[in-house]
Motif scaffolding. Sequence first.
Motif, PDB file in Angstrom:
ATOM      1  N   ARG A  89       0.845  -1.189   0.000  1.00  0.00           N
ATOM      2  CA  ARG A  89       0.000   0.000   0.000  1.00  0.00           C
ATOM      3  C   ARG A  89       0.878   1.234   0.000  1.00  0.00           C
ATOM      4  N   LEU A 103      -1.781  -0.949  -3.721  1.00  0.00           N
ATOM      5  CA  LEU A 103      -1.115  -0.865  -5.016  1.00  0.00           C
ATOM      6  C   LEU A 103      -1.085  -2.201  -5.746  1.00  0.00           C
ATOM      7  N   ARG A 118      -0.018   5.529 -11.097  1.00  0.00           N
ATOM      8  CA  ARG A 118      -0.976   6.364 -10.385  1.00  0.00           C
ATOM      9  C   ARG A 118      -0.622   7.833 -10.592  1.00  0.00           C
TER      10      ARG A 118
END
Length: 609
Positions: A89, A103, A118
Motif C-alpha cells: 500500500r 497498489l 498512479r
Amino acid sequence: MHQFLIASRSIVAVLLAASLGLAQDTERVEPVPLTQKPRVLNNFVVQLIHTTNLRDQRRHAFRFVSPRDGWLFFRVSAATTRRGSITARLVGPPDTKPASMPLFSFDGGERRTAEVMRHLPRGEYTLEIETIDSEISLLDIRKVPIIMYQRIPGNFRSMPGFPNYDRRFLARCGMLSACNTIGTYDGFGWMKAWSATGRHTVRIAGGIGGLTSTKLAYEHWGACMEHPTGVNGTIIDEFYPGLSGRFPLWVPALKRLRSEKPHKHCYLYLAGTAKHIRGIVEPLKDQNCYFVLEEQTYEARTKAQLLKDGFAREWVRGFEEYFPGFPERCIHSVGVMSGPSDSKYNDDIYPDVSYKVLKELQFHALATDPVFAPAGGVEIYQSPLCDEEYLRWCARLFRHYAIEGHRERLTDDPYDLLHIQNPDFDAGLKNWTIRSATPDSVTTAHVEGWGLNVQGRHARVGIGDRFAVMTRSDKAPNEISQEITGLEPGRHYSVRLYTGDRQNLHKSQIHNISIRIPDAQELPGLVMHVPWMHRASERFGNKPTYPCYHRIVFRAVKPTATLIISDWHSPGTPTGPVGQELLFNFVQVEPYLMPTRDRGGTGDPSATR
C-alpha cells in the motif's frame, strides 16, 4: 517439593508469556523506511527507488518524494510459495485522498511482474510492503511523464487491410501497458475497466472554430470534461494563430473551468509559433494546464537535414522567453501519420529513408536534449492514420524512453535505406533490370501532383510524381528487378510499394501484381494487396481516387536477394485486364518489426488486478 514445582511452572509460564508478548511486539515493530537519492534517467524519467532481493523481513518500507504532480510508476517482480502472499500500500501526504491506497498483491503460488501507474500530487510518500513466504526480486518506483495514446477511434476505420486497433491489438503490442492516458471523442466499451486501473481517459474537444463567445466556450469545454462512464479531463483541438482574435474570449472560460474543476485535467493543442499564440499560453501559465505541441516532423532527404530542423527545439525555446519552466508543462505530440489512409497527411514520403528511425530519433531527442528537460509528457497523433507496424513500434518507443528511461537508442538502424537504388523512379529506370512483354510495355511517366493529391504524401510538392509504367500483355508478364543488398541473414524485411491505374483512377480495385524474392524466405501470412480511397482533389476530377498498397515480408537468408516486381499476379496467366496501364513507385525495402506479444510484463492493465 510440590510448591517448588508449582513455583517453577509459574516462572516458566511468566517467561513464556513474556517471550510471546515480546515476539508479538517485535512483529508489530514497523521497519525504518529506506530512502534513496533520486536519479534522473532521462528527460522523461526519474528513478526514485530501486532495490532487489527482498526476502529477509516480513515488512518493508520505502520513503520517497515525488518532485511534482503527475504519474508514478511502480514495478515489482515477485514469487510466492503456495502459502505465501505479498500486499503493498502507498501512504501519501496528510492531505492526500485517500491517504492510503492499495497498489498490488500476490496470492500463493504466483510468479509474475506487476506494473501500476498512479497520478498523484507532489509530496512525500511511503510504500509499505508485507511479505509472507515470498521473494521480491525487483522493486522500481519512478516518476514518469504523461504518456498519451491518441486515440481510441470507436468504429472509425481509415486503414484498409490493417487490423482494428482495438483493445486486444493494443494489449498484444504493449501499447496499453506503456501508456497512462487515452484520448477519445465519445468513450469506448472498456473505458470503465481502464479507469479502474488508475489510468486516465480524456475527451477530445473539437469544434473550436464555432465557439464565438466566452459562454459557448465555457459550456462546450466543461461538457467535454464529463462523460457518463467518467473521464479525467479534456484535450482541446486546437489553438493556432488564425484564431488569435478569439483568445481574449476563451481565456476567461478556461480560467473559470480551472477554478471550478481543478480535479479535471485540461490539455491544449497548440499549432503555431510561441510568439503568435502567446495570447492563449501566457495567461494560462499559472492555471495548471498542459500545452500539447503538434510536432508533425517530416522526413528529410538526409539525416543531417533532419537533425538540423531540431525536433521543435526552437519552438520550445520560444515559449521559455515568457513562460519559464514551460518544458515541464509541455506534452510533445509526435505525429505518426503514415501509410494508406484517406487523409492528406501521409508523412512517410521518401522510400529511401526510414520512417521508423525518424520516429526513434524524435523520441531520442525529446528524451536526451537538455532543452526539453524535464518533459511533461509525450503522445502519438493519431493512431487511426498510422501504419500498423509503425504503431507497434511507437509502443516500444513509449516503453524504452518514457518508462525504462533509456538514453541510448533502441536500435542502431540507419536513417538511410540503401538496400535498393532509385526506389521512386526519379532517375527513370536506372538501376532496374527490365524484362518487357512487348517492346514498349515497360516505360516511365510523370504525372504532376500525383504524390500529393493521390497518394497523400504530405507537404512535398513533386514527390511521388514519377513512375515505372507497365502495360499488361496476355503473352507474358512485364517485370522489373533489382538486387537487394545489405541484408542481415536471419532478419525480417518488408517490401512496400504503391500502384495506380492510370486510366481507371476512380475505380476501387485490387491491382493484381506480384512481388517476389526467390532467394529469401517469404512469409505469406503478412502479404497485403489492398486499394485505399484517397480524398477528392480538383486536380484529379473532384472524385475520390483509389491507389493500391502492396506489401510482402521476407526473412533474409544471405546478404543479398533479388526483388522481382511483375504485373502478373500468378505465373502463366495475366490475372488482370489486358492492356491495363499500371503506375509503380515508392518501392521501399526496410527492416520489419515482427508482431510479438507485449514484453512489458502486464499487457492490458485493465485485465489484471
